[in-house]
Design an enzyme around this catalytic site. Structure first.
Site, PDB file in Angstrom:
ATOM      1  N   LYS A  75     -21.302  35.804  26.747  1.00 32.04           N
ATOM      2  CA  LYS A  75     -21.217  35.582  25.361  1.00 32.04           C
ATOM      3  C   LYS A  75     -22.220  35.767  24.565  1.00 32.04           C
ATOM      4  O   LYS A  75     -23.193  35.850  25.124  1.00 32.04           O
ATOM      5  CB  LYS A  75     -19.827  34.216  25.391  1.00 32.04           C
ATOM      6  CG  LYS A  75     -19.029  34.610  26.033  1.00 32.04           C
ATOM      7  CD  LYS A  75     -18.365  34.523  24.952  1.00 32.04           C
ATOM      8  CE  LYS A  75     -16.472  33.630  25.248  1.00 32.04           C
ATOM      9  NZ  LYS A  75     -16.548  32.681  26.356  1.00 32.04           N
ATOM     10  N   HIS A  92     -26.582  32.476  20.990  1.00 33.65           N
ATOM     11  CA  HIS A  92     -26.563  32.212  19.297  1.00 33.65           C
ATOM     12  C   HIS A  92     -27.002  30.715  18.995  1.00 33.65           C
ATOM     13  O   HIS A  92     -28.091  30.099  20.292  1.00 33.65           O
ATOM     14  CB  HIS A  92     -24.923  32.075  18.915  1.00 33.65           C
ATOM     15  CG  HIS A  92     -24.190  31.000  19.555  1.00 33.65           C
ATOM     16  ND1 HIS A  92     -24.188  29.533  19.815  1.00 33.65           N
ATOM     17  CD2 HIS A  92     -23.086  31.306  20.285  1.00 33.65           C
ATOM     18  CE1 HIS A  92     -22.946  29.228  20.437  1.00 33.65           C
ATOM     19  NE2 HIS A  92     -22.549  29.971  20.656  1.00 33.65           N
ATOM     20  N   HIS A 135     -27.226  27.750  20.818  1.00 32.40           N
ATOM     21  CA  HIS A 135     -27.546  27.151  22.221  1.00 32.40           C
ATOM     22  C   HIS A 135     -29.543  26.479  22.461  1.00 32.40           C
ATOM     23  O   HIS A 135     -29.688  26.514  23.359  1.00 32.40           O
ATOM     24  CB  HIS A 135     -27.839  28.859  23.232  1.00 32.40           C
ATOM     25  CG  HIS A 135     -26.217  29.067  23.399  1.00 32.40           C
ATOM     26  ND1 HIS A 135     -25.519  29.594  23.108  1.00 32.40           N
ATOM     27  CD2 HIS A 135     -25.628  28.425  24.656  1.00 32.40           C
ATOM     28  CE1 HIS A 135     -24.353  30.510  23.643  1.00 32.40           C
ATOM     29  NE2 HIS A 135     -24.113  29.161  24.350  1.00 32.40           N
TER      30      HIS A 135
HETATM   31  N1  ARG Z   1     -21.872  26.556  30.151  1.00 31.52           N
HETATM   32  C1  ARG Z   1     -21.032  25.779  29.317  1.00 31.52           C
HETATM   33  C2  ARG Z   1     -21.204  25.851  27.751  1.00 31.52           C
HETATM   34  O1  ARG Z   1     -21.688  26.623  27.746  1.00 31.52           O
HETATM   35  C3  ARG Z   1     -22.060  24.937  29.105  1.00 31.52           C
HETATM   36  C4  ARG Z   1     -22.792  24.101  30.604  1.00 31.52           C
HETATM   37  C5  ARG Z   1     -22.740  22.220  30.678  1.00 31.52           C
HETATM   38  N2  ARG Z   1     -23.484  22.134  32.255  1.00 31.52           N
HETATM   39  C6  ARG Z   1     -22.665  22.046  32.535  1.00 31.52           C
HETATM   40  N3  ARG Z   1     -23.137  21.489  34.322  1.00 31.52           N
HETATM   41  N4  ARG Z   1     -21.101  21.096  32.078  1.00 31.52           N
HETATM   42  O2  ARG Z   1     -20.176  25.009  26.941  1.00 31.52           O
END
Ligand code: ARG
Length: 571
Positions: free
Chosen positions: A127, A130, A133
């Site tokens: 993905k 962007h 982030h």
């Molecule tokens: N990958 C997730 C996102 O982009 C964020 C992860 C956050 N960390 C976690 N331990 N849940 O939304």
């Protein structure tokens, strides 16, 4: 460095009975208006204990403590004892320490022997990486640096979103419409286009959904063909992410993301069963959290596959068992507040007494001046493009302004990327904000370029002063009576307060406290520079002033370092 609050509390304890030194210390205030003194002590609480009117008590105390050499003046005013420090003693003590400690100024060993995990960035593979982030990435990086500075053992984790049913869709789409070359040339944009195409095609052909689900099941079972494709997508994505991390100067100790926990889940499903927490609902397994005012948490789907939340539970327990953390910090958007409340509650219900050592540090949304983003509709602003544009625009400004530099390229990178990071860390993290180019690259506002420029200006003063003078300022017994004017003293006070600001930023998980503090130091420095001549003929005066410049420069540099931003010597 003298801890003034502590020192004052000690003096007060000789003058007052009935309160401990610690209690007294907590009562010492820093008046907002410097005219009321550097510190003040309110006597209201003592009235009951001593059975005397507060103004009488204030007068008494003032008389008893005023002889101490740390004070220039101690004044009772109504119920307050107002204390003015001897500027001479204060400035000498502060500068001596700052200069001696150099890069270490502001550090502490408070965290010795304790491990703090900071999880940040954690993008989803395949993905776009962007502009949204940037928040977790830059705020998390700064929180890590602050904890490291406070003496904790730190572990930086990137909990990659590298698992879940979407990979079934991606593999399905790749097999039907994909092309290897395209993925290699531009992995994320290409994979994203497959993903988007899948969502369009599935409208006409619902059987694609089942196909994708079957592929994901094969992936979960570890079938080599699916695993190989998934691994390839992951590697290519990570290459792109790493390019951006390199630009930002950001690193991780572990990339154990969601897939890392894929085989660790059965244990927790069993633990939840044993604790009688699981309920069946239409074939799925849920934890009912109604008693805690939350919606139910879905743990396994009807086909047995696990979810995002299940992997977070497994990850927390793994981290406790593997790192024995003191704190496990998650820098994740506030949209996930409920998710974190849910799983931390579940970990608590499982009987893990450290559940609340897991801390969710949320932050608000970033939007663009010309509207918000949408991954689905392909309206995305890639972080890499933003950083490149920041460098480009800075390069133009540098040329236009004739900025003093040995390498335009180096400075453009340092300042352009620093500017974007600085803006990220300027406001309280929980606030939503609008990304604005004008604000980011403004050299005059409360911005990164402004602070960096101030640092370079201090560096230039030191170059002009010459090695001999700088050396004396660092080592000789300086005559601080030359730097007790108001603007010099204000600057010294802010320098003194830097370690406390760092500590507060750590306690509150709020890097903007450091950001604001170094903006204040930069402004105070520029006022001092405007009000006074530094490089005067009188040798003693020059040395004393240069010592103040060294201390200011040093503190700004350490502060920028905590934000992950470099401090240029020329600009
Ligand atoms: N990958 C997730 C996102 O982009 C964020 C992860 C956050 N960390 C976690 N331990 N849940 O939304």
């Amino acid at each position: 460095m003298i801890n003034y609050k502590e020192k004052i509390a000690q003096l007060l304890s000789t003058a007052v009975e009935g309160l401990t030194t610690e209690e007294l210390q907590n009562m010492v205030e820093v008046p907002a208006d410097g005219k009321m003194g550097d510190y003040a002590f309110p006597c209201f609480r003592l009235a009951k204990i001593l059975r005397k009117a507060p103004p009488m008590i204030a007068k008494d105390i003032a008389q008893k403590i005023s002889d101490d050499p740390i004070f220039a003046k101690v004044e009772p005013v109504n119920a307050y004892v107002n204390m003015f420090l001897s500027r001479d003693v204060y400035v000498k003590d502060t500068l001596g320490d700052v200069i001696e400690q150099g890069d270490h100024y502001g550090r502490s060993d408070a965290g010795q022997g304790k491990t703090v995990i900071v999880e940040y960035s954690s993008p989803n593979i395949a993905k776009p990486f962007h502009i949204g982030h940037i928040r977790s990435t830059v705020i998390g990086n700064s929180i890590y640096k602050i904890y490291d500075f406070l003496g904790y053992d730190t572990v930086r984790i990137n909990h990659l979103g590298d698992y879940g049913t979407q990979f079934g869709k991606m593999i399905c789409a790749y097999r039907r419409w994909g092309n290897k070359e395209d993925v290699i040339n531009e992995p994320i944009k290409t994979l994203l286009s497959y993903y988007t195409k899948f969502h369009v095609e599935v409208e006409n052909d619902p059987s694609l959904d089942q196909e994708a689900r079957d592929i994901f099941t094969r992936l979960e079972k570890g079938e080599p063909e699916e695993v190989e494709l998934w691994q390839w997508f992951r590697d290519e994505s990570l290459k792109e992410f790493t390019r951006v991390y390199d630009m930002l100067g950001i690193e991780f100790d572990s990339y154990a993301g969601e897939s890392f926990y894929s085989d660790k889940m059965p244990r927790f499903v069993q633990e939840l069963k044993d604790a009688n927490l699981l309920k069946e609902s239409e074939g799925a397994q849920i934890v009912d959290l109604e008693a805690y005012g939350m919606s139910p948490a879905l743990i396994t789907k009807s086909d047995g596959s696990t979810l995002y939340i299940t992997r977070d539970i497994a990850a927390a327990v793994y981290r406790k068992e593997h790192y024995d953390f003191y704190k496990n910090i998650y820098v994740v958007a506030s949209q996930q507040n409920l998710h974190f409340q849910q799983w931390i509650k579940i970990v608590e219900l499982l009987g893990y007494d450290w559940a609340h050592d897991c801390v969710h540090v949320p932050f608000g949304l970033v939007s663009l001046e010309d509207g918000t983003m949408s991954t689905r509709e392909g309206r995305v602003v890639f972080l890499e493009d933003v950083l490149n544009r920041a460098v480009e625009q800075t390069r133009e400004i540098i040329k236009e302004k004739n900025v003093n530099t040995d390498s335009i390229e180096e400075t453009a990178k340092m300042v352009g990327i620093g500017a974007v990071m600085f803006q990220e860390l300027s406001n309280n993290r929980i606030k939503d904000y609008v990304f604005s180019w004008d604000k980011v690259l403004n050299f005059e506002g409360e911005t990164g370029p402004y602070v960096q420029y101030t640092h370079a200006r201090a560096a230039s003063v030191l170059r002009k002063a010459g090695d001999e003078v700088v050396k004396k300022a660092r080592t000789a017994d300086i005559d601080t009576s030359y730097i007790t004017g108001d603007s010099a003293y204000d600057l010294a006070r802010l320098i003194y307060a830097f370690p406390a600001a760092v500590k507060e930023a750590g306690d509150k998980y709020e890097p903007s406290i450091v950001t604001r503090h170094i903006v204040n130091i930069a402004q105070a420095f520029n006022r001092f520079y405007h009000d006074e001549h530094v490089l005067v003929d009188n040798e003693d005066e020059k040395i004393a002033k240069v010592a103040l410049v060294i201390a200011a420069k040093n503190t700004i540099k350490n502060g920028l370092g905590l934000l992950g931003i470099q401090a240029p010597e020329k600009m």
